[in-house]
Design a protein around this motif. Structure first.
Motif, PDB file in Angstrom:
ATOM      1  N   UNK A 275      62.228  21.300 -68.280  1.00  0.00           N
ATOM      2  CA  UNK A 275      63.436  21.748 -68.905  1.00  0.00           C
ATOM      3  C   UNK A 275      64.687  21.558 -68.367  1.00  0.00           C
ATOM      4  N   UNK A 276      64.804  21.634 -67.108  1.00  0.00           N
ATOM      5  CA  UNK A 276      66.099  21.312 -66.286  1.00  0.00           C
ATOM      6  C   UNK A 276      66.403  19.736 -66.432  1.00  0.00           C
ATOM      7  N   UNK A 277      65.478  18.920 -66.580  1.00  0.00           N
ATOM      8  CA  UNK A 277      65.824  17.677 -66.742  1.00  0.00           C
ATOM      9  C   UNK A 277      65.969  17.200 -68.132  1.00  0.00           C
ATOM     10  N   UNK A 278      65.485  17.765 -68.993  1.00  0.00           N
ATOM     11  CA  UNK A 278      65.211  17.644 -70.524  1.00  0.00           C
ATOM     12  C   UNK A 278      66.935  17.937 -71.049  1.00  0.00           C
ATOM     13  N   UNK A 279      67.601  18.824 -70.459  1.00  0.00           N
ATOM     14  CA  UNK A 279      68.832  19.293 -70.817  1.00  0.00           C
ATOM     15  C   UNK A 279      69.924  18.240 -70.193  1.00  0.00           C
ATOM     16  N   UNK A 280      69.711  17.288 -69.613  1.00  0.00           N
ATOM     17  CA  UNK A 280      70.665  16.234 -68.972  1.00  0.00           C
ATOM     18  C   UNK A 280      70.904  16.342 -67.652  1.00  0.00           C
ATOM     19  N   UNK A 281      70.281  17.339 -66.769  1.00  0.00           N
ATOM     20  CA  UNK A 281      70.544  17.370 -65.317  1.00  0.00           C
ATOM     21  C   UNK A 281      69.701  16.323 -64.624  1.00  0.00           C
ATOM     22  N   UNK A 282      70.579  16.195 -63.484  1.00  0.00           N
ATOM     23  CA  UNK A 282      70.033  14.843 -62.739  1.00  0.00           C
ATOM     24  C   UNK A 282      69.679  15.126 -61.467  1.00  0.00           C
ATOM     25  N   UNK A 283      68.742  14.473 -60.876  1.00  0.00           N
ATOM     26  CA  UNK A 283      68.353  14.448 -59.433  1.00  0.00           C
ATOM     27  C   UNK A 283      67.834  15.967 -59.495  1.00  0.00           C
ATOM     28  N   UNK A 284      66.900  16.588 -60.200  1.00  0.00           N
ATOM     29  CA  UNK A 284      66.120  17.795 -60.013  1.00  0.00           C
ATOM     30  C   UNK A 284      65.033  17.452 -59.141  1.00  0.00           C
ATOM     31  N   UNK A 285      65.179  18.451 -58.105  1.00  0.00           N
ATOM     32  CA  UNK A 285      64.159  18.595 -56.921  1.00  0.00           C
ATOM     33  C   UNK A 285      63.679  20.008 -56.897  1.00  0.00           C
ATOM     34  N   UNK A 286      62.284  20.426 -56.896  1.00  0.00           N
ATOM     35  CA  UNK A 286      61.945  21.496 -56.802  1.00  0.00           C
ATOM     36  C   UNK A 286      60.848  21.331 -55.511  1.00  0.00           C
TER      37      UNK A 286
END
Length: 111
Positions: A24-35
């Protein structure tokens, strides 16, 4: 059921990119998502909780201020004795004016 909700949010996903929250964090346009992986908290009353961090860059569309901000989220969960679970998250926007003065907190209790 609470277990089905937990699995849907954090385990069951058809994507190799991570669980529902991460996708969901990536789908809304965020970049460089790392968990980070879930890990057990150490000591005291928090020993039943698992935690992780999610970091990403969020684009901003405001005329004033930065064009993007780094975001840091802390997630925690614990199962309850009644078969449910508690989910907590805290989000900090690091690069916005006065971003160090506030945070967004969420607390969900699935019973």
């Amino acid at each position: 059921s609470p277990r089905e909700a937990f699995n849907a949010l954090f385990i069951d996903i058809d994507s190799e990119d991570g669980d529902f929250i991460v996708v969901a964090r990536t789908t809304v346009g965020n970049q460089d998502v790392v968990a980070t992986p879930w890990s057990r908290e150490q000591g005291g009353s928090n020993a039943n909780f698992r935690k992780r961090d999610i970091n990403y860059v969020h684009p901003l569309k405001h005329r004033l201020g930065p064009k993007q901000t780094r975001c840091h989220e802390e997630h925690r969960y614990s199962f309850t004795s009644l078969g449910g679970f508690i989910y907590e998250s805290m989000q900090h926007n690091l690069d916005v004016p006065y971003g160090d003065s506030f945070r967004v907190e969420s607390f969900l209790d699935f019973e």
